[in-house]
Design a protein around this motif. Structure first.
Motif, PDB file in Angstrom:
ATOM      1  N   GLN A  52       0.804  -1.217   0.000  1.00  0.00           N
ATOM      2  CA  GLN A  52       0.000   0.000   0.000  1.00  0.00           C
ATOM      3  C   GLN A  52       0.843   1.276   0.000  1.00  0.00           C
ATOM      4  O   GLN A  52       0.390   2.320   0.451  1.00  0.00           O
ATOM      5  CB  GLN A  52      -0.941  -0.008   1.209  1.00  0.00           C
ATOM      6  CG  GLN A  52      -1.944  -1.145   1.178  1.00  0.00           C
ATOM      7  CD  GLN A  52      -2.776  -1.230   2.444  1.00  0.00           C
ATOM      8  OE1 GLN A  52      -2.255  -1.098   3.545  1.00  0.00           O
ATOM      9  NE2 GLN A  52      -4.064  -1.464   2.274  1.00  0.00           N
ATOM     10  N   ASP A  54       1.437   3.209  -2.283  1.00  0.00           N
ATOM     11  CA  ASP A  54       0.762   4.257  -3.044  1.00  0.00           C
ATOM     12  C   ASP A  54      -0.156   5.109  -2.168  1.00  0.00           C
ATOM     13  O   ASP A  54      -0.556   6.206  -2.545  1.00  0.00           O
ATOM     14  CB  ASP A  54      -0.028   3.659  -4.213  1.00  0.00           C
ATOM     15  CG  ASP A  54      -1.073   2.643  -3.753  1.00  0.00           C
ATOM     16  OD1 ASP A  54      -0.755   1.807  -2.881  1.00  0.00           O
ATOM     17  OD2 ASP A  54      -2.202   2.684  -4.277  1.00  0.00           O
ATOM     18  N   LEU A  55      -0.470   4.606  -0.954  1.00  0.00           N
ATOM     19  CA  LEU A  55      -1.332   5.352  -0.036  1.00  0.00           C
ATOM     20  C   LEU A  55      -0.572   6.381   0.804  1.00  0.00           C
ATOM     21  O   LEU A  55      -1.198   7.167   1.520  1.00  0.00           O
ATOM     22  CB  LEU A  55      -2.055   4.390   0.917  1.00  0.00           C
ATOM     23  CG  LEU A  55      -3.043   3.414   0.306  1.00  0.00           C
ATOM     24  CD1 LEU A  55      -3.627   2.512   1.388  1.00  0.00           C
ATOM     25  CD2 LEU A  55      -4.146   4.154  -0.429  1.00  0.00           C
TER      26      LEU A  55
END
Length: 153
Positions: A52, A54-55
């Motif tokens: 994750q 990209d978060l």
């Protein structure tokens, strides 16, 4: 669901900063503490392990929001052997809010090795009511009883 994940990460970072007595309102400051804080590194490691990364910009944004608006909210880490269901999550939240007299945000962890029960951690305090801990205490009590009685049970 994604908002809950973002808020969980952001609140975990906020609790790590609170534990150190430093709440960072700037992403640059968060990057600086990431080099020194094992708690922040653990959160970032979890984000990485779950694929994750990209978060991260959204987590940083959520972090800024919760530090600016929810300073009275207490992050409570609850560790259970299995994931919480909605009813148990609500019960734990209500009990913690009553005890702490503040709004609570649960940071949930699952650790099957505790067998059952739960561990609550908030503001540097820890309450462990797990089966694993109770079994360890019983084993120690039994061991000291046997030793005190000259090896006779």
């Amino acid at each position: 669901m994604e908002n809950r994940v973002l808020e969980t990460y952001a609140r975990t970072l906020l609790e790590a900063a609170k534990a150190e007595g430093r709440v960072f309102r700037d992403l640059h400051e968060l990057e600086v503490i990431a080099n020194a804080s094992p708690e922040v590194l653990a959160v970032l490691s979890t984000v990485f392990e779950r694929g994750q990364l990209d978060l991260l910009p959204q987590i940083a944004s959520a972090y800024r929001m919760v530090t600016a608006t929810d300073e009275d909210v207490v992050g409570v880490t609850v560790t259970t052997a299995v994931p919480l269901d909605d009813e148990l999550r609500r019960t734990i939240t209500e009990k913690c809010e009553a005890d702490l007299k503040r709004k609570v945000f649960l940071i949930e962890k699952v650790d099957p090795s505790i067998i059952g029960g739960l561990i609550l951690e908030a503001r540097g305090q820890r309450r462990d009511v797990t089966v694993k801990t109770q079994l360890r205490a019983a084993r120690e009590a039994l061991g000291s009883t046997i030793l005190n009685n000259g090896g006779e049970a």
